[in-house]
Motif scaffolding. Structure first.
Motif, mmCIF file in Angstrom:
data_model
loop_
_atom_site.group_PDB
_atom_site.id
_atom_site.type_symbol
_atom_site.label_atom_id
_atom_site.label_comp_id
_atom_site.label_asym_id
_atom_site.label_seq_id
_atom_site.Cartn_x
_atom_site.Cartn_y
_atom_site.Cartn_z
ATOM 1 N N GLN A 173 30.820 29.223 23.934
ATOM 2 C CA GLN A 173 29.741 28.894 22.634
ATOM 3 C C GLN A 173 29.145 30.099 23.412
ATOM 4 O O GLN A 173 28.610 30.114 22.188
ATOM 5 C CB GLN A 173 29.114 28.053 24.001
ATOM 6 C CG GLN A 173 29.625 26.654 24.104
ATOM 7 C CD GLN A 173 28.779 25.352 24.602
ATOM 8 O OE1 GLN A 173 27.938 25.314 23.863
ATOM 9 N NE2 GLN A 173 29.720 25.043 25.365
ATOM 10 N N PRO B 257 29.088 28.115 13.317
ATOM 11 C CA PRO B 257 27.468 27.806 13.647
ATOM 12 C C PRO B 257 26.597 27.351 12.676
ATOM 13 O O PRO B 257 25.251 27.179 13.483
ATOM 14 C CB PRO B 257 27.219 29.208 14.434
ATOM 15 C CG PRO B 257 28.150 29.924 13.660
ATOM 16 C CD PRO B 257 29.088 29.645 12.832
ATOM 17 N N PHE C 192 30.211 22.968 15.316
ATOM 18 C CA PHE C 192 30.211 24.073 15.840
ATOM 19 C C PHE C 192 31.190 25.340 16.457
ATOM 20 O O PHE C 192 30.465 26.704 17.019
ATOM 21 C CB PHE C 192 28.623 24.351 16.836
ATOM 22 C CG PHE C 192 28.135 23.631 15.494
ATOM 23 C CD1 PHE C 192 26.990 24.000 14.900
ATOM 24 C CD2 PHE C 192 27.622 22.098 15.964
ATOM 25 C CE1 PHE C 192 25.889 23.644 14.767
ATOM 26 C CE2 PHE C 192 26.415 21.345 15.152
ATOM 27 C CZ PHE C 192 25.672 22.193 14.543
ATOM 28 N N THR C 193 31.988 24.558 17.636
ATOM 29 C CA THR C 193 33.269 24.915 18.193
ATOM 30 C C THR C 193 34.170 25.029 17.599
ATOM 31 O O THR C 193 35.375 25.568 18.261
ATOM 32 C CB THR C 193 33.140 25.221 20.040
ATOM 33 O OG1 THR C 193 33.166 23.584 20.131
ATOM 34 C CG2 THR C 193 31.609 25.489 20.075
#
Length: 419
Positions: free
Chosen positions: A66, A297, A325-326
């Motif tokens: 992250q 992102p 997002f990841t």
């Protein structure tokens, strides 16, 4: 301590930058209690020492991922701030509760957590019946107002007590039912008090009007009923009780209108949120396929069609949020961490099958709470308590396996081998 005040953020000023970071009750707990507890030496030979394991590796890799993914898009100061907060919010929480070292410490943590939840229950009942949220004024007067606090469902106020949101209250009430099932097995209580406690916690769960929490509670109690000591003897009674509750809810009009008709998929009222979740799943899957490995992102920029009346894009599924997002790499690390924690709890339960009903009840309560949390993540997101609970499962597994080892058994000759 976590529930003394609502989750208010205090922004710490600093020279040359706008603010150092936001200090919340959970971060204050990590700084003032958990980090010192990790650093202080332990002199007791009765405690199990746990080394760096798979769960530590996975959660550390998840945090590092992250941090790294956003470094190209932010300043060095912002990256340092975010790194500190991720360590406080995830790593410290998981590490501290995965190294409790003894069954007494583990039982104390469970009892303390349940006691806080039990105090929230009558507060929630008062809020819903009175139509008055007791803690919102605190957040407003401290400069961090909760603008989405006053939530209603069919004219009924959704209670939240000091949790900051009705969904959080519902989740804690669901977990509290499983934890109380262990505590009442550890020390039986009079039937009237037992019934009153169960009724208060179920009332808090219902008055949160969080359908995801209702499903979470049902899954947790079902798992506990299957894993509890003497499950074969108690399971028919549990099934009968569940059937009676279901019939009462279907027959009594107020309960049917308040609960059954609002259940996802089978209910007849307020299914718009279910439709929103289906649209969210379809849109999110299309976005995930564009960047499957490490996510995007800026995924929310592609989700404007999902923006609601409050101006929010509510990504209510924690697994989808992680994948967006990841990517699948981040999702694999998170799910791997949660899976290894579940395996640790299951091993703890198996270690107690032959001769320690109290430890088996404790392990069953933790596993049931964890399974319920896995369901809850799909309905509301990854709550910080998921990391706390995973840490408790890892502690239970370490204690159970450690006490069974010859070296520890020799150091504790007066304790049963399955303690």
């Amino acid at each position: 301590v976590m529930f003394t005040v609502p989750p208010v953020n205090f922004y710490i000023p600093a020279p040359f930058i706008n603010q150092l970071f936001a200090l919340s009750p959970s971060r204050l707990l990590a700084i003032m209690v958990l980090i010192p507890a990790l650093l202080l030496p332990r002199h007791s030979t009765r405690e199990i020492r746990r080394s760096f394991g798979p769960t530590d590796l996975l959660v550390t890799a998840y945090v590092v991922l992250q941090i790294v993914l956003l470094v190209p898009y932010e300043t060095v100061t912002h990256s340092m701030r975010r790194s500190l907060l991720l360590v406080l919010d995830i790593v410290v929480l998981t590490t501290a509760f995965s190294r409790l070292g003894s069954r007494e410490r583990l039982a104390d943590v469970i009892a303390s957590w349940w006691l806080a939840i039990a105090i929230l229950a009558p507060i929630a009942i008062f809020e819903s019946l009175k139509g008055w949220l007791l803690y919102t004024g605190i957040a407003a007067s401290w400069g961090d107002p909760n603008v989405f606090a006053w939530l209603f469902r069919s004219g009924s106020l959704r209670a939240q007590a000091s949790t900051g949101h009705s969904i959080a209250l519902g989740y804690l009430a669901a977990i509290g039912l499983a934890l109380y099932s262990f505590l009442r097995h550890r020390r039986p209580v009079p039937p009237l008090i037992d019934l009153t406690v169960f009724a208060a916690m179920i009332a808090a769960l219902v008055l949160s009007f969080s359908r995801g929490a209702w499903v979470t509670a049902a899954c947790g109690m079902a798992v506990y009923a299957l894993m509890r000591p003497d499950a074969a003897r108690h399971l028919p009674r549990a099934i009968g009780l569940a059937a009676v509750v279901a019939i009462v809810m279907l027959v009594v009009p107020p309960l049917k209108e308040k609960v059954v008709d609002r259940l996802p998929f089978i209910g007849s009222q307020e299914q718009d949120t279910i439709e929103y979740r289906q649209r969210l799943a379809d849109t999110s899957w299309d976005i995930v396929q564009l960047n499957p490995w490490f996510g995007d992102p800026f995924a929310t920029l592609r989700m404007e069609s999902l923006r609601q009346g409050q101006g929010l894009i509510d990504i209510v599924n924690g697994y989808l949020f992680t994948a967006l997002f990841t990517g699948f790499v981040g999702l694999s690390l998170l799910c791997g961490f949660l899976f290894f924690a579940l395996i640790a709890g299951y091993r703890s339960w198996r270690a107690a099958r032959s001769g320690d009903p109290e430890w088996r009840a404790l392990s069953a309560a933790l596993v049931a709470s964890h399974v319920a949390t896995l369901v809850f993540i799909a309905t509301a997101g990854v709550d910080p308590y998921a990391y706390l609970l995973a840490g408790l499962l890892v502690s239970a597994g370490s204690i159970a396996l450690g006490v069974r080892s010859p070296a520890v058994a020799k150091a504790q000759p007066n304790r049963p081998a399955t303690a």
